[in-house]
Design a protein around this motif. Sequence first.
Motif, PDB file in Angstrom:
ATOM      1  N   PHE A 248       0.987  -1.223   0.090  1.00 18.47           N
ATOM      2  CA  PHE A 248       0.050   0.041  -0.129  1.00 18.47           C
ATOM      3  C   PHE A 248       0.885   1.110  -0.024  1.00 18.47           C
ATOM      4  O   PHE A 248       1.691   1.501   0.991  1.00 18.47           O
ATOM      5  N   LEU A 249       0.747   2.018  -0.976  1.00 12.05           N
ATOM      6  CA  LEU A 249       1.400   3.364  -0.971  1.00 12.05           C
ATOM      7  C   LEU A 249       0.214   4.430  -0.622  1.00 12.05           C
ATOM      8  O   LEU A 249      -0.945   4.170  -1.058  1.00 12.05           O
ATOM      9  N   GLY A 250       0.788   5.683  -0.328  1.00 13.78           N
ATOM     10  CA  GLY A 250      -0.161   6.672  -0.124  1.00 13.78           C
ATOM     11  C   GLY A 250       0.424   7.458   0.866  1.00 13.78           C
ATOM     12  O   GLY A 250       1.049   7.073   2.002  1.00 13.78           O
ATOM     13  N   PRO A 251      -0.134   8.659   1.081  1.00 15.55           N
ATOM     14  CA  PRO A 251       0.439   9.768   2.037  1.00 15.55           C
ATOM     15  C   PRO A 251      -0.289   9.398   3.416  1.00 15.55           C
ATOM     16  O   PRO A 251      -1.282   8.699   3.282  1.00 15.55           O
TER      17      PRO A 251
ATOM     18  N   LEU B  36      16.716   0.035  10.617  1.00 13.19           N
ATOM     19  CA  LEU B  36      15.930  -0.542  11.856  1.00 13.19           C
ATOM     20  C   LEU B  36      14.587  -0.970  11.137  1.00 13.19           C
ATOM     21  O   LEU B  36      14.228  -2.003  11.651  1.00 13.19           O
ATOM     22  N   VAL B  37      14.082  -0.327  10.371  1.00 10.88           N
ATOM     23  CA  VAL B  37      12.745  -0.828   9.787  1.00 10.88           C
ATOM     24  C   VAL B  37      12.812  -2.037   8.798  1.00 10.88           C
ATOM     25  O   VAL B  37      12.193  -2.794   8.870  1.00 10.88           O
ATOM     26  N   GLN B  38      13.903  -1.842   8.013  1.00  9.21           N
ATOM     27  CA  GLN B  38      14.317  -3.125   7.161  1.00  9.21           C
ATOM     28  C   GLN B  38      14.392  -4.444   8.024  1.00  9.21           C
ATOM     29  O   GLN B  38      13.832  -5.588   7.927  1.00  9.21           O
ATOM     30  N   GLU B  39      15.094  -4.283   9.256  1.00  6.02           N
ATOM     31  CA  GLU B  39      15.476  -5.662  10.052  1.00  6.02           C
ATOM     32  C   GLU B  39      14.066  -5.910  10.496  1.00  6.02           C
ATOM     33  O   GLU B  39      13.738  -6.908  10.480  1.00  6.02           O
ATOM     34  N   MET B  40      13.033  -4.911  10.895  1.00  4.77           N
ATOM     35  CA  MET B  40      11.787  -5.288  11.423  1.00  4.77           C
ATOM     36  C   MET B  40      11.068  -5.919  10.108  1.00  4.77           C
ATOM     37  O   MET B  40      10.315  -7.090  10.757  1.00  4.77           O
ATOM     38  N   VAL B  41      10.960  -5.685   9.172  1.00  5.05           N
ATOM     39  CA  VAL B  41      10.203  -6.232   8.043  1.00  5.05           C
ATOM     40  C   VAL B  41      10.781  -7.678   7.526  1.00  5.05           C
ATOM     41  O   VAL B  41      10.087  -8.413   7.485  1.00  5.05           O
TER      42      VAL B  41
ATOM     43  N   PRO C  94       7.260  -0.042   1.639  1.00  2.00           N
ATOM     44  CA  PRO C  94       8.396   0.826   2.016  1.00  2.00           C
ATOM     45  C   PRO C  94       8.064   2.055   1.871  1.00  2.00           C
ATOM     46  O   PRO C  94       7.108   2.457   1.376  1.00  2.00           O
ATOM     47  N   ARG C  95       8.997   3.202   2.471  1.00  6.99           N
ATOM     48  CA  ARG C  95       8.877   4.545   2.508  1.00  6.99           C
ATOM     49  C   ARG C  95       9.866   5.310   1.620  1.00  6.99           C
ATOM     50  O   ARG C  95       9.689   6.692   2.034  1.00  6.99           O
ATOM     51  N   THR C  96      10.841   4.755   1.443  1.00  3.74           N
ATOM     52  CA  THR C  96      12.056   5.492   0.919  1.00  3.74           C
ATOM     53  C   THR C  96      12.377   4.417  -0.300  1.00  3.74           C
ATOM     54  O   THR C  96      11.971   3.151  -0.373  1.00  3.74           O
ATOM     55  N   VAL C  97      13.071   4.969  -1.327  1.00  3.34           N
ATOM     56  CA  VAL C  97      13.711   4.027  -2.645  1.00  3.34           C
ATOM     57  C   VAL C  97      14.478   3.042  -1.969  1.00  3.34           C
ATOM     58  O   VAL C  97      14.325   1.850  -2.384  1.00  3.34           O
ATOM     59  N   ASN C  98      15.383   3.408  -0.928  1.00  4.58           N
ATOM     60  CA  ASN C  98      16.092   2.356  -0.236  1.00  4.58           C
ATOM     61  C   ASN C  98      15.316   1.006   0.235  1.00  4.58           C
ATOM     62  O   ASN C  98      15.814   0.033  -0.185  1.00  4.58           O
ATOM     63  N   GLN C  99      14.463   1.474   0.921  1.00  2.29           N
ATOM     64  CA  GLN C  99      13.421   0.491   1.363  1.00  2.29           C
ATOM     65  C   GLN C  99      12.823  -0.389   0.353  1.00  2.29           C
ATOM     66  O   GLN C  99      12.750  -1.779   0.517  1.00  2.29           O
ATOM     67  N   ALA C 100      12.447   0.223  -0.861  1.00  2.00           N
ATOM     68  CA  ALA C 100      11.834  -0.413  -1.838  1.00  2.00           C
ATOM     69  C   ALA C 100      13.054  -1.599  -2.482  1.00  2.00           C
ATOM     70  O   ALA C 100      12.463  -2.559  -2.910  1.00  2.00           O
ATOM     71  N   VAL C 101      14.097  -0.977  -2.725  1.00  2.00           N
ATOM     72  CA  VAL C 101      15.066  -1.719  -3.231  1.00  2.00           C
ATOM     73  C   VAL C 101      15.477  -2.975  -2.248  1.00  2.00           C
ATOM     74  O   VAL C 101      15.374  -4.240  -2.702  1.00  2.00           O
ATOM     75  N   PHE C 102      15.459  -2.669  -0.983  1.00  2.00           N
ATOM     76  CA  PHE C 102      15.547  -3.821  -0.109  1.00  2.00           C
ATOM     77  C   PHE C 102      14.681  -4.712  -0.067  1.00  2.00           C
ATOM     78  O   PHE C 102      14.937  -5.979  -0.074  1.00  2.00           O
ATOM     79  N   LEU C 103      13.254  -4.278  -0.303  1.00  2.00           N
ATOM     80  CA  LEU C 103      12.191  -5.265  -0.216  1.00  2.00           C
ATOM     81  C   LEU C 103      12.261  -6.239  -1.473  1.00  2.00           C
ATOM     82  O   LEU C 103      11.837  -7.144  -1.238  1.00  2.00           O
ATOM     83  N   GLU C 104      12.377  -5.442  -2.463  1.00  2.00           N
ATOM     84  CA  GLU C 104      12.430  -6.155  -3.691  1.00  2.00           C
ATOM     85  C   GLU C 104      13.457  -7.495  -3.906  1.00  2.00           C
ATOM     86  O   GLU C 104      13.319  -8.505  -4.001  1.00  2.00           O
TER      87      GLU C 104
ATOM     88  N   VAL D  35       7.798  15.064   4.339  1.00  2.00           N
ATOM     89  CA  VAL D  35       8.559  13.829   4.247  1.00  2.00           C
ATOM     90  C   VAL D  35       8.155  13.009   3.353  1.00  2.00           C
ATOM     91  O   VAL D  35       8.858  12.429   2.617  1.00  2.00           O
ATOM     92  N   TYR D  36       6.678  12.756   3.114  1.00  2.00           N
ATOM     93  CA  TYR D  36       6.146  12.094   2.337  1.00  2.00           C
ATOM     94  C   TYR D  36       6.373  12.430   0.863  1.00  2.00           C
ATOM     95  O   TYR D  36       6.971  11.596   0.288  1.00  2.00           O
ATOM     96  N   ARG D  37       6.245  13.735   0.656  1.00  2.00           N
ATOM     97  CA  ARG D  37       6.685  14.107  -0.802  1.00  2.00           C
ATOM     98  C   ARG D  37       7.929  14.000  -1.114  1.00  2.00           C
ATOM     99  O   ARG D  37       8.371  13.677  -2.272  1.00  2.00           O
ATOM    100  N   SER D  38       9.009  14.258  -0.180  1.00  2.00           N
ATOM    101  CA  SER D  38      10.365  14.065  -0.687  1.00  2.00           C
ATOM    102  C   SER D  38      10.976  12.622  -0.629  1.00  2.00           C
ATOM    103  O   SER D  38      11.395  12.273  -1.472  1.00  2.00           O
ATOM    104  N   GLU D  39      10.399  11.710   0.254  1.00  2.00           N
ATOM    105  CA  GLU D  39      11.010  10.389   0.457  1.00  2.00           C
ATOM    106  C   GLU D  39      10.103   9.335  -0.124  1.00  2.00           C
ATOM    107  O   GLU D  39      10.604   8.446  -0.813  1.00  2.00           O
TER     108      GLU D  39
END
Length: 184
Positions: free
Chosen positions: A6-9, A64-69, A88-98, A144-148
Amino acid sequence: MTRVIFLGPPGAGKGTQAKTLADNWNIAHISTGDILRQALKEQTPLGVKAQGYMDKGELVPDQLVQEMVQERLSQPDTQSGWILDGFPRTVNQAVFLEELLQKLNQHGEKVVNLEVPDEILIARLLQRGRKDDTEEVIRRRLEVYRSETAPLIDFYSSRQTLLNVNGDQSPEEVTGELHKLIAA
Ligand code: AMP
């Protein structure tokens, strides 16, 4: 197998919808915000580390969140499907999730983007009255939503179909649309 991101502000209704759908489909609802709030309440080491960021409307560090997930997605109840809400909430997190999903051999996730105009988000968040829902913190969370996080819309659009849903309808109408889109 149903797997949904789920994405969204903040204030778009991700939590409400994710919970309803996960209950209906009997799959895991994974909300990183809920996990962090629980950790905070119990004052676990994770909760203590996360508190300052959450109180200010900032993102908790990726690691921290990546370890949790990673830990959560390795638990057996996620084998029958899951809905990720707030990650994910950042591009880094999305790459990690992939990479994580590849490792776990989990495929075919659908990505939903709940769209709601800003003035409605602010009104909804002010009504909700959570501890981090003061006007100043809300404004910061939207920035933060808009930028990250908003860059994830392009990230996922370039990889797979993004399912856009108008979140500015009654919760029941949104659930109905999500049912149709995700089942399709
Ligand atoms: P939420 O309940 O999703 O609005 O999350 C509440 C707060 O928890 C956010 O404002 C962040 O401080 C933190 N948080 C939740 N999910 C994440 C995430 N994926 N990455 C970083 N911080 C997060």
